[in-house]
Scaffold this active site. Structure first.
Site, mmCIF file in Angstrom:
data_model
loop_
_atom_site.group_PDB
_atom_site.id
_atom_site.type_symbol
_atom_site.label_atom_id
_atom_site.label_comp_id
_atom_site.label_asym_id
_atom_site.label_seq_id
_atom_site.Cartn_x
_atom_site.Cartn_y
_atom_site.Cartn_z
ATOM 1 N N THR A 47 -3.042 3.500 -1.973
ATOM 2 C CA THR A 47 -2.536 2.972 -0.605
ATOM 3 C C THR A 47 -3.310 3.690 0.474
ATOM 4 O OG1 THR A 47 -0.662 4.215 -0.384
ATOM 5 C CG2 THR A 47 -1.321 5.963 -1.250
ATOM 6 N N LYS A 48 -4.466 4.745 0.684
ATOM 7 C CA LYS A 48 -4.368 5.211 2.264
ATOM 8 C C LYS A 48 -4.734 3.791 2.982
ATOM 9 C CE LYS A 48 -3.856 9.594 1.280
ATOM 10 N NZ LYS A 48 -3.135 10.295 1.596
ATOM 11 N N ASP A 49 -5.323 2.559 2.026
ATOM 12 C CA ASP A 49 -5.924 1.580 3.670
ATOM 13 C C ASP A 49 -4.446 1.554 4.093
ATOM 14 O OD1 ASP A 49 -8.068 1.496 1.603
ATOM 15 O OD2 ASP A 49 -7.419 -0.323 0.822
ATOM 16 N N ALA A 52 -5.552 3.805 7.364
ATOM 17 C CA ALA A 52 -6.732 4.172 7.378
ATOM 18 C C ALA A 52 -5.771 2.927 8.711
ATOM 19 C CB ALA A 52 -7.662 3.784 6.635
#
Length: 346
Positions: A47-49, A52
């Site tokens: 989910t951090k895409d 970022a």
């Protein structure tokens, strides 16, 4: 006339629009309808895409990031991988301060993506000079032309999910979602998603997942930071020993604490029963589902969405390693070793 080639311009165009998958076998004994938002379908497998790309592009838009600059961040692994991936496409250097609690798999992945990695001791206070928070701040001060993402205290972390994850879940459920369950670390995922969903329907229950050894649940209930709550735990990317300003506690209805051991076994159970190879925090999220169900949280009409944050490949040396599980004392008379054995034909 030749048809146009249908291709994405780069890997960043694959971020978001992850699938919602109904959970069937693992929910057989639970009341309600359960769906996983499988964030491992992002190109960086987490989910951090979302944050970022969103934070970096917002920094570019504001003129904060310029060509040749360096991106610096504190990470348990997933945010770092996503930042390194975005940095490659956009031409930035990437320096990451990583907790020693992060799996070797994650650290090796960060290095493989060209990031410079500083591994910092996990079990020190946030203001200790050796903590990954302090190291990232020092590196930012020492590196000319650097931008510190600072996800724990960056409102853009929340905005990224308000603008993407929340609307996706609302659309995918046709507005019929009754409960959202998400792990809380920086708090960006649960806060941003919850803000959007609560605006659509304030009756949607937002249920946060915390770890034993973390301060978040008690702070949510009392608004007091209690250092006595802090002790070492193994789950990565869940819970905190500080209060991130990226967490909007007002949109969260209730927290549930989960243990390292039960979360590890549940991650393995998800893989074996649903065919979804997801990470340690996904195990924690579904372990919380079980515990909320025991408290009578759900009815037959409940439509529960659980965010599964990342992919199981990042935990091959941890929860999916029998040796690691044995070393932690996680196999006993109740939870026996069940991994299929490998036979070598000579």
């Amino acid at each position: 006339m030749k048809e146009e080639i249908k291709a994405y311009n780069n890997v960043l165009e694959l971020i978001g629009n992850t699938p919602l998958v109904r959970l069937n076998r693992i929910t057989e004994n639970l009341t309600g309808n359960f769906f996983a938002k499988v964030e491992a379908f992002n190109p960086g497998h987490s989910t951090k895409d979302r944050i970022a790309l969103f934070i970096i592009e917002e920094a570019e838009r504001r003129g904060i990031l310029k060509p040749g600059d360096t991106i610096i961040e504190t990470t348990s692994g997933n945010t770092g991988f996503s930042l390194a991936m975005v940095s490659i496409i956009k031409g930035y250097d990437c320096i990451l301060a990583v907790s020693s609690k992060s799996s070797k798999d994650k650290i090796d992945m960060l290095r493989s993506m060209g990031a410079k990695v500083y591994v910092c001791p996990a079990h020190v206070s946030a203001d200790d000079d050796r903590s990954y928070y302090s190291v990232a701040k020092r590196l930012h001060e020492e590196t000319k032309g650097s931008v510190y993402i600072n996800q724990y205290f960056n409102d853009l972390n929340v905005d990224a999910h308000y603008k993407s994850t929340g609307p996706e879940i609302w659309e995918q459920t046709g507005g019929k979602i009754t409960h959202l369950i998400a792990c809380s670390g920086t708090g960006g995922t649960i806060s941003g998603t919850a803000r959007f969903l609560k605006e659509k329907n304030p009756n949607i229950r937002i249920l946060g997942v915390d770890a034993f050894g973390s301060v978040l649940k008690k702070y949510h209930e009392t608004k007091e930071f209690d250092p006595a709550e802090i002790y070492p735990y193994r789950i990565e990317g869940l819970g905190k020993n500080l209060i991130p300003t990226a967490t909007d506690f007002d949109v969260i209805d209730k927290f549930m604490k989960v243990s390292d051991e039960e979360s590890a076994h549940t991650a393995r159970e998800i893989a074996k029963r649903e065919g979804l190879f997801v990470g340690y925090t996904s195990g924690a999220a579904f372990q919380a589902v079980k515990q909320f169900a025991e408290e009578g949280e759900f009815t037959a009409e409940s439509n529960v969405v659980i965010i599964f944050p990342d992919h199981g490949s990042r935990y091959m040396s941890k929860v999916f390693s029998d040796d690691w599980m044995k070393d932690q004392g996680f196999f006993d008379s109740v939870n026996v070793e069940e991994t299929q054995k490998v036979e070598f034909i000579k």
